[in-house]
Design a protein around this motif. Structure first.
Motif, mmCIF file in Angstrom:
data_model
loop_
_atom_site.group_PDB
_atom_site.id
_atom_site.type_symbol
_atom_site.label_atom_id
_atom_site.label_comp_id
_atom_site.label_asym_id
_atom_site.label_seq_id
_atom_site.Cartn_x
_atom_site.Cartn_y
_atom_site.Cartn_z
ATOM 1 N N GLN A 59 -9.712 10.078 1.019
ATOM 2 C CA GLN A 59 -8.690 10.005 2.069
ATOM 3 C C GLN A 59 -7.354 10.420 1.455
ATOM 4 O O GLN A 59 -6.974 9.911 0.379
ATOM 5 C CB GLN A 59 -8.593 8.574 2.614
ATOM 6 C CG GLN A 59 -7.650 8.442 3.794
ATOM 7 C CD GLN A 59 -7.478 7.001 4.255
ATOM 8 O OE1 GLN A 59 -7.612 6.062 3.474
ATOM 9 N NE2 GLN A 59 -7.153 6.823 5.528
ATOM 10 N N ASP A 62 0.275 3.083 7.181
ATOM 11 C CA ASP A 62 0.100 4.198 6.234
ATOM 12 C C ASP A 62 1.332 5.096 6.240
ATOM 13 O O ASP A 62 1.830 5.462 7.315
ATOM 14 C CB ASP A 62 -1.118 5.042 6.633
ATOM 15 C CG ASP A 62 -2.402 4.470 6.067
ATOM 16 O OD1 ASP A 62 -2.414 3.300 5.667
ATOM 17 O OD2 ASP A 62 -3.410 5.213 6.028
ATOM 18 N N TYR A 117 -3.330 -7.370 8.748
ATOM 19 C CA TYR A 117 -2.499 -6.153 8.877
ATOM 20 C C TYR A 117 -1.534 -6.257 10.066
ATOM 21 O O TYR A 117 -1.114 -5.257 10.628
ATOM 22 C CB TYR A 117 -3.396 -4.913 8.988
ATOM 23 C CG TYR A 117 -3.884 -4.433 7.630
ATOM 24 C CD1 TYR A 117 -3.243 -3.391 6.970
ATOM 25 C CD2 TYR A 117 -4.943 -5.061 6.988
ATOM 26 C CE1 TYR A 117 -3.660 -2.962 5.713
ATOM 27 C CE2 TYR A 117 -5.375 -4.651 5.737
ATOM 28 C CZ TYR A 117 -4.727 -3.602 5.112
ATOM 29 O OH TYR A 117 -5.145 -3.192 3.864
ATOM 30 N N GLU A 171 -3.900 8.672 10.059
ATOM 31 C CA GLU A 171 -3.474 7.819 8.943
ATOM 32 C C GLU A 171 -3.241 8.683 7.715
ATOM 33 O O GLU A 171 -3.457 9.898 7.741
ATOM 34 C CB GLU A 171 -4.569 6.801 8.612
ATOM 35 C CG GLU A 171 -4.644 5.625 9.560
ATOM 36 C CD GLU A 171 -5.486 4.490 8.992
ATOM 37 O OE1 GLU A 171 -6.565 4.769 8.440
ATOM 38 O OE2 GLU A 171 -5.062 3.334 9.114
ATOM 39 N N GLY A 176 -10.649 2.673 8.622
ATOM 40 C CA GLY A 176 -10.577 1.657 7.565
ATOM 41 C C GLY A 176 -10.688 2.286 6.191
ATOM 42 O O GLY A 176 -10.018 3.273 5.884
ATOM 43 N N TRP A 177 -11.575 1.741 5.347
ATOM 44 C CA TRP A 177 -11.753 2.286 3.989
ATOM 45 C C TRP A 177 -12.770 3.429 3.967
ATOM 46 O O TRP A 177 -12.981 4.050 2.933
ATOM 47 C CB TRP A 177 -12.227 1.192 3.016
ATOM 48 C CG TRP A 177 -11.287 0.037 2.863
ATOM 49 C CD1 TRP A 177 -11.497 -1.246 3.268
ATOM 50 C CD2 TRP A 177 -9.992 0.038 2.240
ATOM 51 N NE1 TRP A 177 -10.421 -2.042 2.958
ATOM 52 C CE2 TRP A 177 -9.485 -1.286 2.316
ATOM 53 C CE3 TRP A 177 -9.201 1.025 1.633
ATOM 54 C CZ2 TRP A 177 -8.233 -1.654 1.818
ATOM 55 C CZ3 TRP A 177 -7.951 0.654 1.127
ATOM 56 C CH2 TRP A 177 -7.484 -0.661 1.222
ATOM 57 N N TRP A 186 -11.950 5.296 -1.959
ATOM 58 C CA TRP A 186 -11.804 3.843 -2.015
ATOM 59 C C TRP A 186 -13.109 3.157 -2.387
ATOM 60 O O TRP A 186 -14.195 3.614 -2.007
ATOM 61 C CB TRP A 186 -11.350 3.311 -0.650
ATOM 62 C CG TRP A 186 -10.073 3.900 -0.119
ATOM 63 C CD1 TRP A 186 -9.962 4.733 0.955
ATOM 64 C CD2 TRP A 186 -8.747 3.686 -0.604
ATOM 65 N NE1 TRP A 186 -8.635 5.041 1.166
ATOM 66 C CE2 TRP A 186 -7.867 4.420 0.230
ATOM 67 C CE3 TRP A 186 -8.202 2.946 -1.660
ATOM 68 C CZ2 TRP A 186 -6.485 4.435 0.037
ATOM 69 C CZ3 TRP A 186 -6.836 2.959 -1.847
ATOM 70 C CH2 TRP A 186 -5.991 3.691 -1.014
ATOM 71 N N GLU A 226 0.818 -1.218 0.000
ATOM 72 C CA GLU A 226 0.000 0.000 0.000
ATOM 73 C C GLU A 226 0.849 1.265 0.000
ATOM 74 O O GLU A 226 1.975 1.274 0.483
ATOM 75 C CB GLU A 226 -0.907 0.017 1.240
ATOM 76 C CG GLU A 226 -2.035 -0.998 1.160
ATOM 77 C CD GLU A 226 -2.974 -0.939 2.360
ATOM 78 O OE1 GLU A 226 -2.680 -0.249 3.341
ATOM 79 O OE2 GLU A 226 -4.029 -1.604 2.298
ATOM 80 N N ARG A 227 0.244 2.328 -0.533
ATOM 81 C CA ARG A 227 0.780 3.695 -0.466
ATOM 82 C C ARG A 227 2.233 3.816 -0.920
ATOM 83 O O ARG A 227 3.059 4.429 -0.227
ATOM 84 C CB ARG A 227 0.592 4.248 0.950
ATOM 85 C CG ARG A 227 -0.885 4.307 1.320
ATOM 86 C CD ARG A 227 -1.154 4.932 2.663
ATOM 87 N NE ARG A 227 -2.594 5.005 2.875
ATOM 88 C CZ ARG A 227 -3.351 6.019 2.452
ATOM 89 N NH1 ARG A 227 -2.812 7.045 1.875
ATOM 90 N NH2 ARG A 227 -4.658 6.005 2.637
HETATM 91 C C1 DGJ Z 1 -6.895 2.878 5.744
HETATM 92 C C2 DGJ Z 1 -5.593 3.099 5.075
HETATM 93 O O1 DGJ Z 1 -5.416 4.461 4.889
HETATM 94 C C3 DGJ Z 1 -5.538 2.376 3.760
HETATM 95 O O2 DGJ Z 1 -4.305 2.600 3.144
HETATM 96 C C4 DGJ Z 1 -5.762 0.924 4.045
HETATM 97 O O3 DGJ Z 1 -4.727 0.431 4.842
HETATM 98 C C5 DGJ Z 1 -7.083 0.730 4.759
HETATM 99 N N1 DGJ Z 1 -7.097 1.491 5.975
HETATM 100 C C6 DGJ Z 1 -7.336 -0.715 5.087
HETATM 101 O O4 DGJ Z 1 -8.502 -0.837 5.852
#
Ligand code: DGJ
Length: 374
Positions: free
Chosen positions: A316, A210, A142, A259, A279-280, A337, A116-117
Motif C-alpha cells: 500500500q 491517512d 480510529y 487512502e 484496512g491492512w 503490512w 501513523e504515516r
Molecule cells: C489502512 C491505512 O492505510 C493504514 O495506515 C492503517 O490506518 C490501516 N488502514 C488500519 O486498518
C-alpha cells in the motif's frame, strides 16, 4: 609490560573503540533494492519505519516512519517515530526515535495511542523541521481521526509535540471557477452520505486519517488527508510556518474512498498515488493527475502493471520519492503490512516509469538506481 604486550593492548583498545562506532563495523553493503525482503540497517536490524516518508536535506536522505513492535499491540504507538539516514538510499543508519510517545496519560501522544504515516518537511523560513502524522487517541480505535504536529530544530529530533486536532473547523471548501453549483457541498441539504459527513464535521473540523505532506516549488505546503469517514481526500493548505491549516482546502475524489496518498510533481503537473480502503489488506493502487494543486484532479486508474498489480504486489502506497540530481526519477514506496506482527512489515520500493504524462509501476525482485537516466 614488554613492548609486544603493550602494542597488543593498544591494538585491542583501538579495535574496541572502532567497534563502538557501529557505523564502522556494521556496514550493510547494500547496492540494490530488494522489495519485500528484510532490509537491515547499519546495526543489522530490519528497518523500523513503516508508513513512512523521506526528506532530502543537505546531501542526505532521512527516512521517518512508524516504529512498530512485536505482536498485535505493535499497531499502536509503543515507541514513536523512528528515523534513519542514508546518502545512497540502499544503506541506512539508525538515527533513533525522532518523536517519542509520552508517558503522561493526559498527552494526546501517550504510549498506546496510534501514530501513523508520519511525514517531515523543512521550513526554510523558520528553519524548523515539521512533522505531521495521523493521530488516534488511546483506547478510542480510529474514532478521533486527528492530525498531529511536532517540530524540531534538528532533522533527526527530538521533535516536540505541539498539538492534535481536526483541521479546518467551520471552513467550507475552496472551489475553482469551473466547479458547478450543483457539485458544491450544500449543508442545508447534503446530497449524499459523504456530504453528510462533511456537514456533520463542519463545526469541529474534518476527520484526518491517512495522510501526506507536500511542499511545492513556491514553498507552500499542503496536507493531504482522508476525511469524511475515509470517503474523501482533502488537500489543505498549511500556514507559512507549516504548523497549522489556513482554512483553504478542496475535497478531492469525493466519495471515492482513497487512502494512503502520496503526492509529487513532475513537469509542472501534480501526481497523486493512493490506494483503496481495505484496512491492512492490499487492494489496487490508483493514480490521479492535475495541472493545479486545487484541481481538477483526473482519475487515471491503476498505475501498476503485470502480475500482482491488482493488489499492488501486496503493498500500500506511503510516499513517492524524487531522486536528487536525476530527471524523471521517482521511487514508489509502499508498505507490505503484517498486522499480526507489525514489526515484520516489509517495504516495497519500485521505480516509476513514464510514458508521456502517464505513470506506470511494475514489479522487480531486485533493482538499482542505474535504471534511471542521468
Ligand atoms: C489502512 C491505512 O492505510 C493504514 O495506515 C492503517 O490506518 C490501516 N488502514 C488500519 O486498518
Amino acid at each position: 609490560m614488554n613492548m609486544t604486550k603493550l602494542t597488543n593492548s593498544a591494538l585491542f583498545l583501538f579495535l574496541i573503540l572502532i567497534g563502538l562506532n557501529t557505523n564502522t563495523f556494521a556496514q550493510t553493503g547494500n547496492s540494490a533494492f530488494e522489495p519485500g525482503q528484510v532490509w537491515k540497517d547499519d546495526k543489522g536490524v530490519h528497518i523500523n519505519a513503516h508508513g513512512g516518508g523521506i526528506l532530502y536535506h543537505k546531501g542526505t536522505y532521512y527516512w521517518f516512519g512508524e516504529h512498530k513492535v512485536i505482536g498485535r499491540i505493535g499497531n499502536t504507538a509503543q515507541v514513536g517515530v523512528h528515523t534513519y539516514s542514508s546518502k545512497d538510499l540502499y544503506n541506512w543508519k539508525d538515527e533513533g526515535v525522532a518523536l517519542k510517545v509520552s508517558e503522561d496519560a493526559n498527552s494526546d501522544i501517550v504510549k498506546g495511542s496510534v501514530i501513523e504515516r508520519p511525514k517531515v518537511v523543512y521550513n526554510a523560513k523558520t528553519k524548523k523541521f515539521v512533522m505531521w502524522f495521523h493521530l488516534e487517541l488511546k483506547g478510542q480505535g480510529y474514532k478521533a481521526a486527528r492530525a498531529g504536529v511536532a517540530t524540531s530544530d534538528q532533522i533527526t529530533g527530538p521533535y516536540t509535540f505541539i498539538k492534535s486536532y481536526r483541521p479546518n473547523a467551520a471552513q467550507l471548501p475552496f472551489y475553482t471557477a469551473d466547479v458547478k453549483e450543483s457539485e458544491k457541498v450544500n449543508c442545508e441539504q447534503p446530497a449524499n452520505t459523504y456530504d453528510g459527513y462533511f456537514c456533520r464535521d463542519l463545526p469541529g473540523g474534518q476527520m484526518a486519517r491517512d495522510m501526506t505532506v507536500f511542499v511545492d516549488d513556491d514553498g507552500k505546503a499542503y496536507h493531504v488527508f482522508a476525511a469524511e469517514e475515509n470517503f474523501t481526500l482533502n488537500i489543505a493548505e498549511l500556514s507559512s510556518d507549516y504548523a497549522s491549516h489556513t482554512g483553504k482546502f478542496i475535497r478531492m475524489q469525493v466519495g471515492f474512498q482513497t487512502e494512503a496518498p502520496a503526492l509529487f510533481k513532475r513537469n509542472g503537473k501534480y501526481y497523486m498515488v493512493g490506494s483503496g480502503c481495505t484496512g491492512w489488506d492490499p487492494n489496487p493502487a490508483r493514480w490521479f493527475v492535475s495541472d493545479s494543486i486545487w484541481g481538477k484532479w483526473q482519475y487515471k486508474g491503476n498505475p501498476c502493471i503485470g502480475e500482482g498489480s491488482n493488489l499492488t504486489y501486496g503493498g500500500q502506497s506511503t510516499h513517492v520519492l524524487p531522486i536528487q540530481g536525476k530527471k524523471d526519477a521517482f521511487i514508489f514506496m509502499a508498505d507490505k503490512w503484517k498486522p499480526e506482527n507489525p514489526i515484520d512489515g516489509r517495504y516495497l520500493w519500485l521505480p516509476i516509469t513514464f510514458k508521456g504524462d502517464d505513470m506506470e509501476i511494475s514489479w522487480r525482485d531486485k533493482w538499482d538506481l542505474s535504471i534511471f537516466k542521468k
